[in-house]
Scaffold this active site. Sequence first.
Site, PDB file in Angstrom:
ATOM      1  N   ASN A 101      17.779  27.929 -22.997  1.00 23.46           N
ATOM      2  CA  ASN A 101      16.714  27.078 -23.535  1.00 23.46           C
ATOM      3  C   ASN A 101      16.719  27.144 -25.062  1.00 23.46           C
ATOM      4  OD1 ASN A 101      15.821  29.753 -22.996  1.00 23.46           O
ATOM      5  ND2 ASN A 101      13.687  29.157 -23.126  1.00 23.46           N
TER       6      ASN A 101
ATOM      7  N   GLU B  28      14.202  25.984 -28.102  1.00 21.20           N
ATOM      8  CA  GLU B  28      12.867  25.466 -28.423  1.00 21.20           C
ATOM      9  C   GLU B  28      12.823  24.857 -29.815  1.00 21.20           C
ATOM     10  OE1 GLU B  28      10.158  28.719 -27.568  1.00 21.20           O
ATOM     11  OE2 GLU B  28      10.467  28.424 -25.402  1.00 21.20           O
TER      12      GLU B  28
ATOM     13  N   CYS C 116      15.445  22.717 -21.932  1.00 14.85           N
ATOM     14  CA  CYS C 116      15.530  23.832 -20.985  1.00 14.85           C
ATOM     15  C   CYS C 116      16.985  24.247 -20.767  1.00 14.85           C
ATOM     16  CB  CYS C 116      14.957  23.427 -19.643  1.00 14.85           C
ATOM     17  SG  CYS C 116      13.193  23.161 -19.632  1.00 14.85           S
TER      18      CYS C 116
ATOM     19  N   GLU D 235      18.566  24.607 -18.004  1.00 12.10           N
ATOM     20  CA  GLU D 235      19.246  23.791 -16.989  1.00 12.10           C
ATOM     21  C   GLU D 235      19.863  22.547 -17.616  1.00 12.10           C
ATOM     22  OE1 GLU D 235      16.287  25.179 -16.848  1.00 12.10           O
ATOM     23  OE2 GLU D 235      15.544  25.429 -14.814  1.00 12.10           O
TER      24      GLU D 235
ATOM     25  N   CYS E  44      11.826  23.028 -14.185  1.00  8.49           N
ATOM     26  CA  CYS E  44      10.685  22.165 -14.501  1.00  8.49           C
ATOM     27  C   CYS E  44      10.942  20.744 -13.986  1.00  8.49           C
ATOM     28  CB  CYS E  44      10.421  22.152 -16.004  1.00  8.49           C
ATOM     29  SG  CYS E  44      11.535  21.059 -16.917  1.00  8.49           S
TER      30      CYS E  44
ATOM     31  N   CYS F 290      13.804  18.748 -15.718  1.00  8.94           N
ATOM     32  CA  CYS F 290      15.151  19.174 -15.300  1.00  8.94           C
ATOM     33  C   CYS F 290      15.469  18.680 -13.895  1.00  8.94           C
ATOM     34  CB  CYS F 290      15.273  20.692 -15.377  1.00  8.94           C
ATOM     35  SG  CYS F 290      15.315  21.285 -17.073  1.00  8.94           S
TER      36      CYS F 290
END
Length: 148
Positions: free
Chosen positions: A50, A52, A61, A63, A94, A97
């Site tokens: 991830n 940010e 993310c 994924e 999430c 994703c």
Amino acid sequence: MTSNCADLQSWASLIAAAWQVREYAYAPYSGFAVGAAVETKHGNIYSGCNVENISYGLTNCAERTAMFHAVAHGEKQIVRMVVCADTPEPVMPCGACRQVMQELCPNVEILLINKAGQTLQPTMQQLLPNGFQQFPQQKNKLKETKQK
Ligand code: THU
């Protein structure tokens, strides 16, 4: 959603890649590091963490980073995915994703794992039933674009 799968051996390289890339997570705001790794039909592994941003919504993310990593190397046939984090229960992808997974790898085999080695193996159907798939009026157009 099966848990604690017996056949972790065949997932070993993918699991190792996910934990390794998790070390590179850029998560100064949440402090929550996630790693993901995907395996393609050709047997190659692409990983992602991830990343940010101070403008929180721009966060990517693990994924999606891993899937985009594969696509950026010309590999669109993702067959397996591992997601790892240090959580009491294996981390669940999430919604954003899940939507991307549905599009890029609808038949992907998924393994979610935590530090304790607990696993979950949800299917895409379990993660995103009845997901948004296509504009009805563009059905054929979209198929043509995907085939290119
Ligand atoms: N995160 C992931 O990378 N994958 C998940 O499956 C859950 C959430 C990240 C996004 C953000 O950087 C942090 O975890 C907190 O939401």
